[in-house]
Design a protein around this motif. Structure first.
Motif, PDB file in Angstrom:
ATOM      1  N   SER A 152       0.806  -1.235   0.000  1.00 55.72           N
ATOM      2  CA  SER A 152       0.000   0.000   0.000  1.00 55.72           C
ATOM      3  C   SER A 152       0.841   1.289   0.000  1.00 55.72           C
ATOM      4  N   PRO A 153       2.021   1.350   0.648  1.00 62.47           N
ATOM      5  CA  PRO A 153       2.790   2.601   0.525  1.00 62.47           C
ATOM      6  C   PRO A 153       3.190   2.892  -0.930  1.00 62.47           C
ATOM      7  N   LEU A 154       3.494   1.839  -1.701  1.00 62.95           N
ATOM      8  CA  LEU A 154       3.867   2.039  -3.113  1.00 62.95           C
ATOM      9  C   LEU A 154       2.656   2.509  -3.916  1.00 62.95           C
ATOM     10  N   ILE A 155       1.500   1.855  -3.666  1.00 67.87           N
ATOM     11  CA  ILE A 155       0.292   2.203  -4.423  1.00 67.87           C
ATOM     12  C   ILE A 155      -0.188   3.597  -4.017  1.00 67.87           C
ATOM     13  N   THR A 156      -0.141   3.879  -2.716  1.00 69.10           N
ATOM     14  CA  THR A 156      -0.582   5.199  -2.232  1.00 69.10           C
ATOM     15  C   THR A 156       0.262   6.311  -2.852  1.00 69.10           C
ATOM     16  N   ALA A 157       1.584   6.099  -2.904  1.00 73.19           N
ATOM     17  CA  ALA A 157       2.456   7.148  -3.472  1.00 73.19           C
ATOM     18  C   ALA A 157       2.098   7.411  -4.935  1.00 73.19           C
ATOM     19  N   THR A 158       1.808   6.336  -5.671  1.00 77.29           N
ATOM     20  CA  THR A 158       1.448   6.485  -7.094  1.00 77.29           C
ATOM     21  C   THR A 158       0.116   7.215  -7.233  1.00 77.29           C
ATOM     22  N   LEU A 162      -1.272  10.965  -8.834  1.00 79.07           N
ATOM     23  CA  LEU A 162      -2.344  11.012  -9.832  1.00 79.07           C
ATOM     24  C   LEU A 162      -3.470  11.954  -9.404  1.00 79.07           C
ATOM     25  N   THR A 163      -3.806  11.930  -8.123  1.00 80.01           N
ATOM     26  CA  THR A 163      -5.021  12.616  -7.664  1.00 80.01           C
ATOM     27  C   THR A 163      -4.768  13.986  -7.022  1.00 80.01           C
ATOM     28  N   ALA A 164      -3.502  14.278  -6.729  1.00 84.51           N
ATOM     29  CA  ALA A 164      -3.183  15.440  -5.886  1.00 84.51           C
ATOM     30  C   ALA A 164      -3.844  16.746  -6.321  1.00 84.51           C
ATOM     31  N   ASN A 165      -3.906  16.970  -7.650  1.00 81.70           N
ATOM     32  CA  ASN A 165      -4.360  18.289  -8.108  1.00 81.70           C
ATOM     33  C   ASN A 165      -5.865  18.453  -8.209  1.00 81.70           C
ATOM     34  N   THR A 183     -10.015  -0.309   1.448  1.00 82.93           N
ATOM     35  CA  THR A 183     -10.395   0.871   0.655  1.00 82.93           C
ATOM     36  C   THR A 183     -10.596   2.071   1.572  1.00 82.93           C
ATOM     37  N   GLU A 184     -11.190   1.842   2.735  1.00 82.63           N
ATOM     38  CA  GLU A 184     -11.374   2.952   3.687  1.00 82.63           C
ATOM     39  C   GLU A 184     -10.024   3.502   4.129  1.00 82.63           C
ATOM     40  N   GLN A 185      -9.055   2.595   4.321  1.00 81.91           N
ATOM     41  CA  GLN A 185      -7.714   3.043   4.719  1.00 81.91           C
ATOM     42  C   GLN A 185      -7.069   3.883   3.616  1.00 81.91           C
ATOM     43  N   TYR A 186      -7.205   3.424   2.367  1.00 79.35           N
ATOM     44  CA  TYR A 186      -6.669   4.205   1.237  1.00 79.35           C
ATOM     45  C   TYR A 186      -7.367   5.566   1.166  1.00 79.35           C
ATOM     46  N   ALA A 187      -8.672   5.564   1.392  1.00 76.66           N
ATOM     47  CA  ALA A 187      -9.428   6.818   1.311  1.00 76.66           C
ATOM     48  C   ALA A 187      -8.900   7.806   2.349  1.00 76.66           C
ATOM     49  N   ASP A 189      -5.813   7.734   3.729  1.00 78.60           N
ATOM     50  CA  ASP A 189      -4.433   8.115   3.379  1.00 78.60           C
ATOM     51  C   ASP A 189      -4.396   9.101   2.209  1.00 78.60           C
ATOM     52  N   LEU A 190      -5.337   8.935   1.257  1.00 72.52           N
ATOM     53  CA  LEU A 190      -5.314   9.780   0.046  1.00 72.52           C
ATOM     54  C   LEU A 190      -6.255  10.967   0.141  1.00 72.52           C
TER      55      LEU A 190
END
Ligand code: R5P
Length: 327
Positions: A152-158, A162-165, A183-187, A189-190
């Motif tokens: 997940s750290p690799l996927i989150t960084a990618t 992609l989504t930052a802007n 998915t909730e954890q990714y949500a 983190d992102l």
């Protein structure tokens, strides 16, 4: 562990070379071959006496290997190392084969992952390193140290890049109830919104996945579906179809283990999914040839190299998991 050596099985030597390079090591020389009758053969071409070994093997139907060939080759690499007086043997299995067969779903079935892990233990493996286990409880079958790394750290960084802007344009989608917590954890983190997509299986044919034809809340959204693995592609392609029919603007997929069995790569190519991010825990060159730019590879080598480096120095791996490797 003072000094150590890296050994590669034959399924994904490019990954092992990449890891060795990051650690300023050369792969130990090993002869790997297949006899005419299908049996595998291995021999260490350099002494391994009193050496600590990290044996890296991935599992896929490539390079003339079946998945089961890869398993037997790993067993031979361990046995030969043991008989040649190697010290500690760590197996690095970026994807753990048979991990989904972790319970008796019906009577008179085996628990296949138990066979794999007990065999490794019986052969003398002192530690296992793997990534994104299907179920964290699987570690219990093996009584030696078990380092369960997470991608997940690799996927989150990618996905962060992609989504930052334009965070409000994106929506994370969990492909089934089993992936809801991740998915909730990714949500979190992102910092993105998320929703869970219903999935059920046909009673007559369990490989037939049923989805609602339409759902609300995805209109004009760029949907990102994250799953631990893609095997036949059924889970994600049916999810993408529902999202597309419901008015999603774009559909992006991110996964750790891109198995893509049979014609899955072709079906992804023809699906409404625009980008497929895969962590290369197994070789992706055949999928890349079909999917071209649609397939974006996230390299797993830095994660594994860091784990090996820390283990060899006796350092903690804790910061690599941050308590998220227990699902
Ligand atoms: C299910 O529990 C897993 O998380 C994956 O969604 C599933 O194994 C993917 O398999 P397939 O691509 O064959 O649907």
């Amino acid at each position: 562990m003072a000094d150590f050596n890296i050994v590669s099985g034959g399924v994904y030597p490019k990954l092992a070379s990449g890891i060795a390079k990051k650690l300023n090591k050369k792969l130990l020389k090993v002869e790997l071959k297949r006899f005419a009758n299908g049996e595998r053969y291995i021999r260490y071409e350099e002494p391994v006496r009193q050496k600590d070994l990290f044996i890296i093997q991935s599992f896929a139907e490539v390079n003339g290997y079946s998945l089961n060939d890869a398993i037997i080759e790993l067993c031979l690499l361990i046995d030969a190392a043991k008989r040649a007086s190697a010290r500690e043997i760590t197996v690095v299995l970026p994807i753990l084969p048979y991990a989904r067969q972790d319970r008796k779903a019906r009577n008179r079935e085996p628990i296949s992952i138990s066979v794999i892990l007990r065999t490794l233990e019986m052969l003398g493996v002192s530690r296992i390193i793997t990534i994104d286990l299907h179920s964290a409880q699987t570690q219990a079958i093996f009584s030696q140290p078990f380092d369960h790394l997470i991608a997940s750290p690799l996927i989150t960084a990618t996905l962060q890049k992609l989504t930052a802007n334009d965070k409000s344009a994106y929506l994370l989608v969990s492909p089934d109830a089993g992936r809801a917590k991740e998915t909730e954890q990714y949500a979190e983190d992102l910092d993105l919104e998320y929703l869970h997509l219903p999935k059920s299986r046909s009673r007559e044919n369990s490989s037939h996945i049923k989805r609602p034809s339409n759902i609300t809340g995805v209109q004009n959204k760029k949907c990102i579906i994250i799953d631990d693995m893609i095997d036949t592609g059924g889970t994600l392609i049916t999810a993408a179809t529902t999202l597309k029919n419901s008015g999603a603007k774009d559909i992006i997929v991110a996964t750790t283990h891109g198995i893509l069995s049979n014609d899955a790569a072709t079906r992804f190519k023809e699906s409404p999914i625009s980008s497929l991010y895969i962590v290369d825990t197994l070789p992706q060159h055949e999928h890349q040839a079909i999917l071209g730019k649609k397939l974006k590879i996230i390299s797993v080598a830095p994660l594994i190299a860091e784990a090996i480096d820390r283990i060899s120095k006796g350092d903690s791996l804790d910061f690599m998991f941050k308590g998220k490797n227990n699902r």
